[in-house]
Design a protein around this motif. Structure first.
Motif, PDB file in Angstrom:
ATOM      1  N   ALA A  56       0.884  -1.169   0.000  1.00 48.96           N
ATOM      2  CA  ALA A  56       0.000   0.000   0.000  1.00 48.96           C
ATOM      3  C   ALA A  56       0.921   1.219   0.000  1.00 48.96           C
ATOM      4  N   HIS A  57       0.364   2.406  -0.150  1.00 54.27           N
ATOM      5  CA  HIS A  57       1.104   3.594   0.274  1.00 54.27           C
ATOM      6  C   HIS A  57       1.195   3.555   1.801  1.00 54.27           C
ATOM      7  N   ARG A  58       2.265   4.142   2.323  1.00 52.34           N
ATOM      8  CA  ARG A  58       2.347   4.218   3.788  1.00 52.34           C
ATOM      9  C   ARG A  58       1.066   4.874   4.310  1.00 52.34           C
ATOM     10  N   HIS A  59       0.500   4.303   5.370  1.00 52.14           N
ATOM     11  CA  HIS A  59      -0.796   4.763   5.861  1.00 52.14           C
ATOM     12  C   HIS A  59      -0.934   4.423   7.339  1.00 52.14           C
ATOM     13  N   TRP A  60      -1.888   5.066   7.969  1.00 55.89           N
ATOM     14  CA  TRP A  60      -2.319   4.642   9.318  1.00 55.89           C
ATOM     15  C   TRP A  60      -3.812   4.905   9.450  1.00 55.89           C
ATOM     16  N   HIS A  61      -4.439   4.063  10.288  1.00 59.10           N
ATOM     17  CA  HIS A  61      -5.894   4.075  10.437  1.00 59.10           C
ATOM     18  C   HIS A  61      -6.291   4.808  11.711  1.00 59.10           C
ATOM     19  N   GLU A  62      -7.279   5.668  11.616  1.00 57.96           N
ATOM     20  CA  GLU A  62      -7.800   6.317  12.826  1.00 57.96           C
ATOM     21  C   GLU A  62      -8.555   5.339  13.714  1.00 57.96           C
ATOM     22  N   ALA A  63      -9.305   4.429  13.085  1.00 56.66           N
ATOM     23  CA  ALA A  63     -10.294   3.653  13.863  1.00 56.66           C
ATOM     24  C   ALA A  63     -10.054   2.149  13.888  1.00 56.66           C
ATOM     25  N   GLU A  64      -9.186   1.645  13.035  1.00 57.99           N
ATOM     26  CA  GLU A  64      -9.107   0.187  12.857  1.00 57.99           C
ATOM     27  C   GLU A  64      -7.747  -0.359  13.283  1.00 57.99           C
ATOM     28  N   ASP A  65      -7.754  -1.294  14.230  1.00 57.42           N
ATOM     29  CA  ASP A  65      -6.539  -2.029  14.575  1.00 57.42           C
ATOM     30  C   ASP A  65      -6.102  -2.883  13.379  1.00 57.42           C
ATOM     31  N   GLU A  66      -4.780  -2.990  13.183  1.00 55.18           N
ATOM     32  CA  GLU A  66      -4.235  -3.776  12.067  1.00 55.18           C
ATOM     33  C   GLU A  66      -3.149  -4.707  12.605  1.00 55.18           C
ATOM     34  N   VAL A  98      -2.710   5.501  16.048  1.00 50.75           N
ATOM     35  CA  VAL A  98      -1.289   5.817  16.189  1.00 50.75           C
ATOM     36  C   VAL A  98      -0.783   6.322  14.835  1.00 50.75           C
ATOM     37  N   ALA A  99      -0.347   7.573  14.810  1.00 48.85           N
ATOM     38  CA  ALA A  99      -0.029   8.269  13.547  1.00 48.85           C
ATOM     39  C   ALA A  99       1.365   7.899  13.045  1.00 48.85           C
ATOM     40  N   ASN A 100       1.534   6.620  12.730  1.00 47.25           N
ATOM     41  CA  ASN A 100       2.808   6.117  12.218  1.00 47.25           C
ATOM     42  C   ASN A 100       2.534   5.426  10.889  1.00 47.25           C
TER      43      ASN A 100
END
Lengths: 152, 152
Positions: A56-66, A98-100
């Motif tokens: 993917a492009h680097r990303h982080w989710h506000e609401a979803e654990d991954e 987590v904004a990573n």
């Protein structure tokens, strides 16, 4: 039967990214194992990356654990902290909010395969620090936009 | 760092089953990988079964989707339909609310290892068709009871 016949789960190619941002995931295929087994609360995808492909492009989710579990080959986990080698039996967790920004990239000369679990949140926003892209899932549906909110 | 150092995740033994029902999981150990990475929306456990051990009493969840990924060895998935061999790279899905009691048992002479994902539902009830046991998670907390609701 609860056991999934993985050989019969469709192998999905392509991406819903805007065409100008799609090249990074060329060589990525995915099988939706959770969907195949009727699960709805989280997705479980078995993802294969050919040499050169990214998850993917680097990303982080506000609401979803991954959660990621490495199955085959060697991939690099790239995030704000740098690059981390991932090999079969390695795991990584990306807690919601987590904004990573993170992704997996294949710089090896063989395929890399991993399992990824992601919650299915009713409201979600996904951030892409490296490109002019955002993902929103809300009462108006699921869509990619520019960071400004403008549609592509 | 998002990557989990699995060698440092505590290896849990024992069970919260009532003592009279605990023997079935002797030889089971588990590492809570999702907890180690701060995930809260679902649990991800790496479970090792010594020869003779079972993952649990056969059970099914009213509210929580469950997913299994085989990592090492050979286990039998036992459910209402019979027995299914599970080997590394095999997956199984147990959709919430489907009344098909299942567990994994190790009848081989080597350890079997699997990854299991389970949603963390606020309200849950788990059914055990083979024994006088029920699990409840509600406004009064998490507990095992007899099928009648009586405490152990």
């Amino acid at each position: 039967m609860p056991k999934i016949d993985i050989s019969r789960v469709p192998v999905r190619t392509g991406t819903s990214y805007p065409p100008a941002l799609a090249a990074i995931v060329e060589g990525r295929t995915a099988q939706r194992l959770g969907d195949a087994g009727g699960l709805t609360q989280y997705g479980v995808n078995l993802v294969r990356l050919a040499p050169g492909a990214a998850s993917a492009h680097r990303h982080w989710h506000e609401a979803e654990d991954e959660f990621v579990w490495m199955v085959e080959g060697e991939l690099l986990l790239v995030d704000d902290e740098g690059e981390t080698v991932m090999r079969p039996g390695d795991a990584a967790c990306f807690k919601a909010g987590v904004a990573n920004g993170h992704h997996l990239v294949n710089r090896s000369d063989a395929d890399g395969v991993f399992l990824v679990v992601g919650t299915r949140a009713a409201l979600e926003r996904c951030h892409y620090p490296d490109v002019d892209l955002a993902f929103v899932n809300d009462e108006n549906g699921r869509r990619f936009t520019r960071k400004s909110g403008e549609p592509y």
